[in-house]
Design an enzyme around this catalytic site. Structure first.
Site, PDB file in Angstrom:
ATOM      1  N   GLU A  46       0.857  -1.169   0.000  1.00 57.44           N
ATOM      2  CA  GLU A  46       0.000   0.000   0.000  1.00 57.44           C
ATOM      3  C   GLU A  46       0.904   1.233   0.000  1.00 57.44           C
ATOM      4  O   GLU A  46       1.792   1.349   0.846  1.00 57.44           O
ATOM      5  CB  GLU A  46      -0.871  -0.036   1.253  1.00 57.44           C
ATOM      6  CG  GLU A  46      -2.130   0.767   1.174  1.00 57.44           C
ATOM      7  CD  GLU A  46      -2.868   0.784   2.513  1.00 57.44           C
ATOM      8  OE1 GLU A  46      -3.232   1.879   2.936  1.00 57.44           O
ATOM      9  OE2 GLU A  46      -3.054  -0.285   3.141  1.00 57.44           O
ATOM     10  N   ASP A  57      -5.666  10.000   9.682  1.00 57.40           N
ATOM     11  CA  ASP A  57      -4.342   9.566  10.114  1.00 57.40           C
ATOM     12  C   ASP A  57      -3.898  10.175  11.431  1.00 57.40           C
ATOM     13  O   ASP A  57      -4.151  11.339  11.721  1.00 57.40           O
ATOM     14  CB  ASP A  57      -3.312   9.897   9.035  1.00 57.40           C
ATOM     15  CG  ASP A  57      -3.438   8.970   7.844  1.00 57.40           C
ATOM     16  OD1 ASP A  57      -3.357   7.746   8.061  1.00 57.40           O
ATOM     17  OD2 ASP A  57      -3.648   9.453   6.723  1.00 57.40           O
ATOM     18  N   TYR A 174     -11.563  -3.164   3.766  1.00 59.45           N
ATOM     19  CA  TYR A 174     -10.505  -2.845   4.714  1.00 59.45           C
ATOM     20  C   TYR A 174     -11.177  -2.558   6.050  1.00 59.45           C
ATOM     21  O   TYR A 174     -11.874  -1.555   6.199  1.00 59.45           O
ATOM     22  CB  TYR A 174      -9.754  -1.623   4.203  1.00 59.45           C
ATOM     23  CG  TYR A 174      -8.536  -1.184   4.981  1.00 59.45           C
ATOM     24  CD1 TYR A 174      -8.559  -1.015   6.354  1.00 59.45           C
ATOM     25  CD2 TYR A 174      -7.340  -0.911   4.316  1.00 59.45           C
ATOM     26  CE1 TYR A 174      -7.439  -0.599   7.053  1.00 59.45           C
ATOM     27  CE2 TYR A 174      -6.208  -0.485   5.004  1.00 59.45           C
ATOM     28  CZ  TYR A 174      -6.276  -0.322   6.381  1.00 59.45           C
ATOM     29  OH  TYR A 174      -5.163   0.101   7.063  1.00 59.45           O
TER      30      TYR A 174
END
Lengths: 276, 405
Positions: A46, A57, A174
């Protein structure tokens, strides 16, 4: 069968999916790092496309994005790097997935981006701030080109939401291990396992797990319940600190791979058999 | 509350034309759906509506006066200038209209912790205030640079029991404080309610924050009516995210007045250091919505600049982008120095110290007057969104230097 489909179907153990930010720590480190971690046993890689405002994040990946942008990374540069990786023997066959926020992609132009991603050799995309509701054109564009559109499943999702995301993802989903941003955490929570079991019961497609997955112990703990594990922040920390980032990252990926192989020895059937 | 008024926008997906929407990490989707449901239910609940009305009246101090500024009118050449005095509300700005509403929703949803982002500190203070009143834990994210510019408000928030967390990433201003607040929400979504301070963010926030502020324009209608004025010719308000402007405009969107939003031109549009998103921004996604945005060719969000911390934001509410695109509202900009000059003028000629944000709206009246756009006898309503006490220290520095103007 595409590079990604082959890897997904044939796996008899959780896939090892390292995450690296493009152009980090230096512009010229990415080719070395990606080839080294591919050689060390990464199944899928990735690659993060840096953005100025990475909402999903934590501090580690934020720092790496800031640094990459300061190094001059652009969307076009990332695509060009993928094309270069495709031309190298060590990485010609490994599935490469780009992880990037929607604004730089929209700014580049969605169709132009998907065209260029395809010709560069990108196998899939993860856009964490593009939920299925906002992704109609994007998903259609990915499907037309055979690029995987990977949507995220959150642990607080009701069952029907898990189904929605699973159906929206073209190849695999995911799973976000815990509510929160990316970043290494020390312990695997019991409820993460329960969440993955819930997803397994509802999903038709394979899924990987990431966010807070730090090392071999997490691969051993979560690997049996998912089709792959993504390790990001822990790897970025290594890249930040190591004198030889590519070698250090490769050593880390080798450890993860050994743990995944160990899970595989517990005779996890491959996805294609499980789905029959 | 008459928010049951039929809405053409946003649609079910939270879209204002091609703007708005819900571009957020998946973890927030269940929370946003839950919030949307809770909000719709609350609007149908007479008890909630009554509680909101009572708090607006008895705690915040509504209705706010609509003041006819005689000397300012004269100075501007004879148009009738009316100031909607949101600066007289409890906590000193319009922001409390919204924080009362959202805090009531937080209670309804059994959330025990509220978080907020703040630029100038006005929304942070308004959030800390209602959190104190309701006994909720409160955390406010504020850019390090804004903490320096707005020390007084930091102290106020702390007095009110809030924890102010400095944000040192990116530009260290409102944009980054918002990122950090969203990250907190993603992490603590189970017990936390995110009180967004403007008409920005993912659906339903732009709609909900707007609805809580529409009381501004509704009161203006009643108050002008009491002076036998049917409709004003102009409505003017400053725009950072755009909450006070949409609050003033909304009740008049289907009617006659010309709607003018005034952005911060900072050091000038040509300098590249400004916050004039609607004037020169391009379409993009920031903080969960598609709107206009200051960004570079690669889609990276650029730093905004304004002397006013509350306008120092590279995005803008999606409804404003839509109002501009449909031509219903127009957007202009004034520079830092024009805003400072207007700030001083209002102090001297009306005895009102405005917030630097609101001074941008006043400054635009001078531009209009200069161009001869503002004719004698025309009725102009300006939203005086906040009071200027918080800016006095920073102003003293600017005015002391003199040559910066």
């Amino acid at each position: 069968m595409s590079r990604l489909e082959r890897v997904l179907r044939q796996a008899r153990r959780p896939l090892v999916i390292p995450f690296v930010t493009a152009g980090f720590p230096e512009l010229d480190s990415t080719l070395d790092i990606v080839t080294a971690i591919a050689a060390a046993g990464a199944d899928v890689i990735e690659i993060g496309v840096p953005f100025s405002d990475p909402l999903a994040d934590g501090p580690t990946i934020q720092r790496s994005s800031e640094r990459a942008l300061a190094n001059g990374v652009t969307v076009a540069w990332v695509l060009d790097t993928v094309a270069k990786l495709r031309a190298l023997p060590a990485t010609s066959a490994v599935p490469l997935i780009l992880m990037g926020y929607c604004n730089p992609i929209f700014r580049y132009g969605l169709d132009r981006f998907l065209d260029d991603a395809l010709s560069a050799g990108v196998d899939g995309l993860i856009v964490p701030d593009l939920p299925p509701e906002e992704a109609r054109e994007y998903r259609q564009g990915c499907q037309q080109r055979g690029i995987a559109a990977v949507f995220l499943v959150a642990p607080n999702a009701p069952d029907e939401r898990i189904v929605t995301v699973d159906r929206a993802s073209t190849h695999f989903s995911y799973c976000v291990s815990i509510t929160g941003v990316t970043g290494a955490r020390a312990e695997v929570q019991a409820r993460t396992v329960a969440f993955l079991q819930r997803v397994r019961a509802l999903a038709e497609k394979p899924f990987v797990v990431g966010f807070g997955v730090r090392g071999a112990e997490h691969v051993l703990a979560l690997g049996p319940y998912a089709d792959g594990v993504v390790v990001g922040s822990a790897l970025i920390e290594i890249l930040e600190q190591a004198a030889d980032p590519a070698a250090a990252a490769a050593a880390k990926v080798a450890e993860l791979r050994a743990a995944a192989d160990q899970v595989g020895d517990g005779a996890q059937p491959p996805v294609e058999e499980r789905q029959q | 509350m008459s928010t049951s008024k039929s809405r053409s926008v946003p649609d079910k997906a939270g879209k204002f034309g091609r703007f708005g929407g819900r571009f957020v990490p998946e973890t927030l989707i269940p929370a946003l759906l839950e919030l949307e449901r809770a909000y719709e239910e609350a609007l149908q609940d007479a008890k909630f509506v009554q509680q909101l009305e009572n708090l607006r009246a008895d705690y915040a101090g509504r209705p706010t006066p609509l003041y006819r500024a005689e000397r300012l009118s004269e100075e501007l050449g004879g148009a009738q200038v009316w100031l909607k005095r949101e600066d007289l509300l409890h906590t000193g700005a319009h922001k409390i209209n919204n924080t009362i509403g959202q805090a009531l929703l937080a209670l309804r949803m059994h959330k025990t912790r509220v978080i907020a982002e703040t630029g100038a500190g006005q929304h942070g203070v308004a959030t800390a205030t209602v959190a104190a009143m309701f006994g909720l834990e409160c955390v406010v994210y504020m850019g390090q640079e804004d903490i320096v510019r707005q020390r007084l408000n930091v102290f106020r928030m702390e007095l009110l029991g809030a924890r102010v967390i400095p944000v040192t990433s990116g530009s260290r201003t409102l944009k980054d404080a918002t990122n950090e607040a969203i990250r907190d929400w993603v992490t603590n979504v189970e017990n936390t309610f995110y009180i967004i301070g403007s008409v920005v963010g993912p659906h339903p926030y732009p709609m909900m924050v707007r609805d809580f502020h529409t009381v501004i324009g509704r009161e203006v209608r009643q108050q002008l009516g009491a002076h036998s004025i049917g409709a004003p010719d102009w409505l003017v308000a400053c725009v950072g995210g755009g909450s006070n402007a949409i609050g003033l405009f909304y009740d008049w969107i289907d009617a006659g007045p010309r709607l003018i939003g005034v952005e911060a031109a900072g050091h000038g549009l040509e300098s590249g250091q400004h916050a004039a998103t609607l004037s020169v921004g391009t379409v993009g996604v920031l903080h969960g919505a598609r709107s206009l945005l200051l960004q570079d060719d690669d889609g990276q969000v650029q730093l905004a600049h304004s002397i006013s911390a509350g306008l120092d934001y590279p995005g803008v509410g999606p409804e404003h982008a839509w109002l501009q695109e449909t031509g219903r509202a127009s957007y202009a900009s004034v520079t830092d120095s024009e805003a400072v000059a207007a700030f001083e003028r209002l102090c001297r000629c009306e005895g009102i110290i405005p917030a630097l944000e609101s001074a941008h709206a006043i400054a635009y009246l001078y531009q209009m007057a200069e161009r001869g756009e503002l004719r004698a006898g025309e009725v102009v309503v300006v939203c005086l969104s906040g009071r200027g006490d918080k800016d006095v220290a920073a102003l003293a520095e600017v005015l002391g230097k003199g040559d910066e103007r």
